[in-house]
Design a protein around this motif. Sequence first.
Motif, PDB file in Angstrom:
ATOM      1  N   UNK A 226       1.030  -1.164  -0.016  1.00  0.00           N
ATOM      2  CA  UNK A 226       0.076   0.069  -0.106  1.00  0.00           C
ATOM      3  C   UNK A 226       0.866   1.261  -0.010  1.00  0.00           C
ATOM      4  N   UNK A 227       0.356   2.204  -0.780  1.00  0.00           N
ATOM      5  CA  UNK A 227       1.319   3.528  -1.094  1.00  0.00           C
ATOM      6  C   UNK A 227       0.436   4.575  -0.801  1.00  0.00           C
ATOM      7  N   UNK A 228       0.677   5.588  -0.193  1.00  0.00           N
ATOM      8  CA  UNK A 228       0.110   7.113  -0.023  1.00  0.00           C
ATOM      9  C   UNK A 228       0.793   8.168  -1.053  1.00  0.00           C
ATOM     10  N   UNK A 229      -0.275   8.756  -1.851  1.00  0.00           N
ATOM     11  CA  UNK A 229       0.226   9.810  -2.581  1.00  0.00           C
ATOM     12  C   UNK A 229       0.081  11.004  -1.824  1.00  0.00           C
ATOM     13  N   UNK A 230       1.195  11.702  -1.648  1.00  0.00           N
ATOM     14  CA  UNK A 230       1.072  12.953  -0.846  1.00  0.00           C
ATOM     15  C   UNK A 230       1.503  14.089  -1.542  1.00  0.00           C
ATOM     16  N   UNK A 231       0.566  15.092  -1.788  1.00  0.00           N
ATOM     17  CA  UNK A 231       0.848  16.349  -2.451  1.00  0.00           C
ATOM     18  C   UNK A 231       2.303  17.218  -1.592  1.00  0.00           C
ATOM     19  N   UNK A 232       2.696  18.140  -2.308  1.00  0.00           N
ATOM     20  CA  UNK A 232       3.872  18.784  -1.949  1.00  0.00           C
ATOM     21  C   UNK A 232       3.260  19.612  -0.723  1.00  0.00           C
ATOM     22  N   UNK A 233       4.039  19.859   0.155  1.00  0.00           N
ATOM     23  CA  UNK A 233       3.738  20.851   1.336  1.00  0.00           C
ATOM     24  C   UNK A 233       3.907  22.288   0.915  1.00  0.00           C
ATOM     25  N   UNK A 234       4.627  22.523  -0.183  1.00  0.00           N
ATOM     26  CA  UNK A 234       5.014  23.760  -0.814  1.00  0.00           C
ATOM     27  C   UNK A 234       3.475  24.245  -1.638  1.00  0.00           C
ATOM     28  N   UNK A 235       3.400  25.469  -1.342  1.00  0.00           N
ATOM     29  CA  UNK A 235       2.195  26.412  -1.847  1.00  0.00           C
ATOM     30  C   UNK A 235       2.160  26.107  -3.402  1.00  0.00           C
ATOM     31  N   UNK A 236       1.333  25.892  -4.230  1.00  0.00           N
ATOM     32  CA  UNK A 236       1.407  26.020  -5.661  1.00  0.00           C
ATOM     33  C   UNK A 236       2.542  25.107  -6.272  1.00  0.00           C
TER      34      UNK A 236
ATOM     35  N   UNK B 153       3.197  21.330  -7.902  1.00  0.00           N
ATOM     36  CA  UNK B 153       2.913  20.212  -8.485  1.00  0.00           C
ATOM     37  C   UNK B 153       3.587  19.068  -7.979  1.00  0.00           C
ATOM     38  N   UNK B 154       4.449  18.989  -7.377  1.00  0.00           N
ATOM     39  CA  UNK B 154       5.280  17.533  -7.233  1.00  0.00           C
ATOM     40  C   UNK B 154       4.698  16.985  -5.949  1.00  0.00           C
ATOM     41  N   UNK B 155       4.420  15.660  -6.320  1.00  0.00           N
ATOM     42  CA  UNK B 155       3.859  14.953  -5.134  1.00  0.00           C
ATOM     43  C   UNK B 155       4.871  13.626  -4.820  1.00  0.00           C
ATOM     44  N   UNK B 156       4.596  12.983  -3.845  1.00  0.00           N
ATOM     45  CA  UNK B 156       5.699  12.024  -3.125  1.00  0.00           C
ATOM     46  C   UNK B 156       4.684  10.883  -2.746  1.00  0.00           C
ATOM     47  N   UNK B 157       5.312   9.541  -3.378  1.00  0.00           N
ATOM     48  CA  UNK B 157       4.757   8.113  -2.929  1.00  0.00           C
ATOM     49  C   UNK B 157       5.560   8.020  -1.698  1.00  0.00           C
ATOM     50  N   UNK B 158       4.503   7.428  -0.618  1.00  0.00           N
ATOM     51  CA  UNK B 158       5.167   7.003   0.710  1.00  0.00           C
ATOM     52  C   UNK B 158       4.550   5.672   0.903  1.00  0.00           C
ATOM     53  N   UNK B 159       5.330   4.668   1.098  1.00  0.00           N
ATOM     54  CA  UNK B 159       5.005   3.403   1.364  1.00  0.00           C
ATOM     55  C   UNK B 159       4.361   3.243   2.826  1.00  0.00           C
ATOM     56  N   UNK B 160       3.302   2.466   2.784  1.00  0.00           N
ATOM     57  CA  UNK B 160       2.496   2.440   3.882  1.00  0.00           C
ATOM     58  C   UNK B 160       2.769   1.270   4.749  1.00  0.00           C
TER      59      UNK B 160
END
Length: 186
Positions: A32-42, A44-51
Amino acid sequence: DHVFAGIPIGTGVLFGGRQVLPGGADTTRGDAWLLEPSKLHNDSVATWVRLNQMDYDATPGVPEAIPCPRTRAAMVWAGNSTGSTVSLPGSLDSLAFFLFGGRDSLGNVLGDLWVGRVRRPASRVVGCCYHEIRDIAWQQLLPDDPARARFGHSMWFDPGNTNTQVPGAPYARLVIFGGQIGDSTL
């Protein structure tokens, strides 16, 4: 062959699927993986984090219950969870997802229903550095049942009327559409 359930804030969970190995063989995944949006405003980079997967009702001495590896299942966002209830409004203690059916690594058609709750991150020290660890706690709601087993289907979560002040408000429901049982299409 994997399933993905996203939510409006730009995040989501990916589960299972098939991986083709070198030489052409394949294996059924249960990660299982979580797609996390960037913590920076505007940004578009997202990160995959293994759960890290765990049993929601873990009991010492009893094997953990988590969904088996599968392909062609269905998964849908079920809102936010406070632990005992799942609804669209409410706390952000965890994000809840329903997972139903599919085919296991032997090709058996599954009819089990799970709810997975992605919990807030916890920081843990690994070596000299802090790492955010994300967990998904699985709870089996319905055991595997050949009478409802299917794969290649879709699913929709209807939260019902979330205004508890309205007498007779309809309850939440999970709607499953179509799919296949063996060679038969529903």
